[in-house]
Design a protein around this motif. Structure first.
Motif, PDB file in Angstrom:
ATOM      1  N   UNK A   1       0.824  -1.215   0.000  1.00  0.00           N
ATOM      2  CA  UNK A   1       0.000   0.000   0.000  1.00  0.00           C
ATOM      3  C   UNK A   1       0.860   1.268   0.000  1.00  0.00           C
ATOM      4  N   UNK A   2       1.845   1.345   0.901  1.00  0.00           N
ATOM      5  CA  UNK A   2       2.640   2.576   1.004  1.00  0.00           C
ATOM      6  C   UNK A   2       3.561   2.764  -0.200  1.00  0.00           C
ATOM      7  N   UNK A   3       3.872   1.676  -0.912  1.00  0.00           N
ATOM      8  CA  UNK A   3       4.764   1.776  -2.067  1.00  0.00           C
ATOM      9  C   UNK A   3       4.008   1.880  -3.390  1.00  0.00           C
ATOM     10  N   UNK A   4       2.730   2.241  -3.317  1.00  0.00           N
ATOM     11  CA  UNK A   4       1.910   2.484  -4.511  1.00  0.00           C
ATOM     12  C   UNK A   4       1.404   3.927  -4.486  1.00  0.00           C
ATOM     13  N   UNK A   5       1.145   4.506  -5.648  1.00  0.00           N
ATOM     14  CA  UNK A   5       0.577   5.861  -5.675  1.00  0.00           C
ATOM     15  C   UNK A   5      -0.852   5.857  -5.127  1.00  0.00           C
ATOM     16  N   UNK A   6      -1.260   6.971  -4.491  1.00  0.00           N
ATOM     17  CA  UNK A   6      -2.639   7.070  -4.027  1.00  0.00           C
ATOM     18  C   UNK A   6      -3.599   7.191  -5.209  1.00  0.00           C
ATOM     19  N   UNK A   7      -4.857   6.807  -4.983  1.00  0.00           N
ATOM     20  CA  UNK A   7      -5.902   7.047  -5.985  1.00  0.00           C
ATOM     21  C   UNK A   7      -6.091   8.560  -6.133  1.00  0.00           C
ATOM     22  N   UNK A   8      -6.675   8.987  -7.226  1.00  0.00           N
ATOM     23  CA  UNK A   8      -6.830  10.420  -7.538  1.00  0.00           C
ATOM     24  C   UNK A   8      -7.468  11.182  -6.389  1.00  0.00           C
ATOM     25  N   UNK A   9      -8.562  10.672  -5.840  1.00  0.00           N
ATOM     26  CA  UNK A   9      -9.246  11.405  -4.764  1.00  0.00           C
ATOM     27  C   UNK A   9      -8.402  11.443  -3.489  1.00  0.00           C
ATOM     28  N   UNK A  10      -7.621  10.382  -3.254  1.00  0.00           N
ATOM     29  CA  UNK A  10      -6.704  10.381  -2.107  1.00  0.00           C
ATOM     30  C   UNK A  10      -5.592  11.407  -2.311  1.00  0.00           C
ATOM     31  N   UNK A  11      -5.041  11.450  -3.528  1.00  0.00           N
ATOM     32  CA  UNK A  11      -3.970  12.408  -3.824  1.00  0.00           C
ATOM     33  C   UNK A  11      -4.471  13.836  -3.637  1.00  0.00           C
ATOM     34  N   UNK A  12      -5.682  14.107  -4.112  1.00  0.00           N
ATOM     35  CA  UNK A  12      -6.258  15.453  -3.955  1.00  0.00           C
ATOM     36  C   UNK A  12      -6.373  15.816  -2.479  1.00  0.00           C
ATOM     37  N   UNK A  13      -6.819  14.870  -1.650  1.00  0.00           N
ATOM     38  CA  UNK A  13      -6.975  15.114  -0.212  1.00  0.00           C
ATOM     39  C   UNK A  13      -5.607  15.323   0.455  1.00  0.00           C
ATOM     40  N   UNK A  14      -4.623  14.512   0.081  1.00  0.00           N
ATOM     41  CA  UNK A  14      -3.269  14.656   0.637  1.00  0.00           C
ATOM     42  C   UNK A  14      -2.693  16.011   0.238  1.00  0.00           C
ATOM     43  N   UNK A  15      -2.883  16.389  -1.013  1.00  0.00           N
ATOM     44  CA  UNK A  15      -2.379  17.691  -1.488  1.00  0.00           C
ATOM     45  C   UNK A  15      -3.011  18.843  -0.702  1.00  0.00           C
ATOM     46  N   UNK A  16      -4.306  18.742  -0.407  1.00  0.00           N
ATOM     47  CA  UNK A  16      -4.975  19.786   0.395  1.00  0.00           C
ATOM     48  C   UNK A  16      -4.368  19.842   1.800  1.00  0.00           C
ATOM     49  N   UNK A  17      -4.123  18.687   2.403  1.00  0.00           N
ATOM     50  CA  UNK A  17      -3.524  18.645   3.743  1.00  0.00           C
ATOM     51  C   UNK A  17      -2.129  19.270   3.720  1.00  0.00           C
ATOM     52  N   UNK A  18      -1.355  18.987   2.680  1.00  0.00           N
ATOM     53  CA  UNK A  18      -0.020  19.591   2.547  1.00  0.00           C
ATOM     54  C   UNK A  18      -0.151  21.106   2.427  1.00  0.00           C
ATOM     55  N   UNK A  19      -1.109  21.573   1.638  1.00  0.00           N
ATOM     56  CA  UNK A  19      -1.328  23.027   1.507  1.00  0.00           C
ATOM     57  C   UNK A  19      -1.666  23.649   2.863  1.00  0.00           C
ATOM     58  N   UNK A  20      -2.535  22.991   3.629  1.00  0.00           N
ATOM     59  CA  UNK A  20      -2.889  23.502   4.969  1.00  0.00           C
ATOM     60  C   UNK A  20      -1.648  23.545   5.867  1.00  0.00           C
ATOM     61  N   UNK A  21      -0.820  22.509   5.788  1.00  0.00           N
ATOM     62  CA  UNK A  21       0.403  22.469   6.597  1.00  0.00           C
ATOM     63  C   UNK A  21       1.352  23.595   6.189  1.00  0.00           C
ATOM     64  N   UNK A  22       1.479  23.840   4.897  1.00  0.00           N
ATOM     65  CA  UNK A  22       2.350  24.929   4.436  1.00  0.00           C
ATOM     66  C   UNK A  22       1.820  26.289   4.886  1.00  0.00           C
ATOM     67  N   UNK A  23       0.489  26.417   4.970  1.00  0.00           N
ATOM     68  CA  UNK A  23      -0.116  27.681   5.429  1.00  0.00           C
ATOM     69  C   UNK A  23       0.302  28.028   6.858  1.00  0.00           C
ATOM     70  N   UNK A  24       0.537  27.023   7.707  1.00  0.00           N
ATOM     71  CA  UNK A  24       0.893  27.296   9.102  1.00  0.00           C
ATOM     72  C   UNK A  24       2.410  27.301   9.334  1.00  0.00           C
TER      73      UNK A  24
END
Length: 189
Positions: free
Chosen positions: A145-168
């Motif tokens: 699981x960890x050595x595979x790319x996330x599904x599109x909707x998972x990637x979008x959610x992870x990207x949003x979380x990264x953006x929130x983390x960068x904001x702080x």
């Protein structure tokens, strides 16, 4: 409270791993290096891609996940960075995609990168930024699981979380971790 001087993104080097869930830490540090105008370059004495912006050190160990501690300890020793001045950004199975949480100290939770850093530093008392990637449901499936790319909707959610983390990050870098935690934990659930 100490300010963060070293931010370490965890992942595995090379194109075969670049898009995999295990590289979520690299994804955040790549973006942060651009924001901070601190390009990451190969640095042999740190076994890493390394960048610096003033007092902030950015690191992506190139030792593979299970030996991340070697790189973190090398930078911490060289620049006399204390464990509570280190933030390790990593993928987290126990959080859903889109969640991001700060944490100081604790165990490794089975994460081999954290296990090696904990061993190399000799203490669990460093900060973590846990980026949720979800769990496959069965322990036997975790490595695949960890050595595979996330599904599109998972990637979008992870990207949003990264953006929130960068904001702080301005609060994080100024040593205002409680404020950064409150903001991030409210936004990235």
């Amino acid at each position: 409270m100490a300010s963060i001087r070293l931010i370490v993104g965890l992942g595995n080097p090379g194109p075969d791993y670049a898009a995999t869930r295990h590289n979520a830490g690299f994804w955040l540090v790549d973006l942060l290096s651009r924001q901070q105008h601190a390009p990451l370059r190969a640095e042999g004495k740190f076994f890493s891609l390394y960048g610096r912006a003033g007092e902030l050190h950015l690191l992506e160990p190139q030792t593979f996940m299970n030996a991340s501690g070697k790189a973190v300890a090398a930078v911490a020793r060289f620049y006399k960075i204390q464990p509570d001045e280190i933030l390790v950004v990593h993928d987290e199975l126990d959080l859903p995609p889109g969640a991001a949480k700060f944490k100081l100290g604790g165990g490794h939770g089975g994460h081999n990168g954290l296990r090696d850093i904990l061993s190399a530093l000799g203490t669990p008392d460093f900060w973590r930024l846990r980026l949720g990637i979800g769990h496959p449901g069965h322990k036997a499936e975790v490595v695949n699981f960890v050595l595979k790319p996330p599904r599109k909707e998972e990637q979008d959610a992870i990207d949003r979380a990264i953006d929130h983390a960068l904001d702080v990050m301005p609060d994080v870098l100024a040593g205002r971790l409680p404020e950064a935690m409150q903001t991030l934990h409210t936004r990235a659930k």
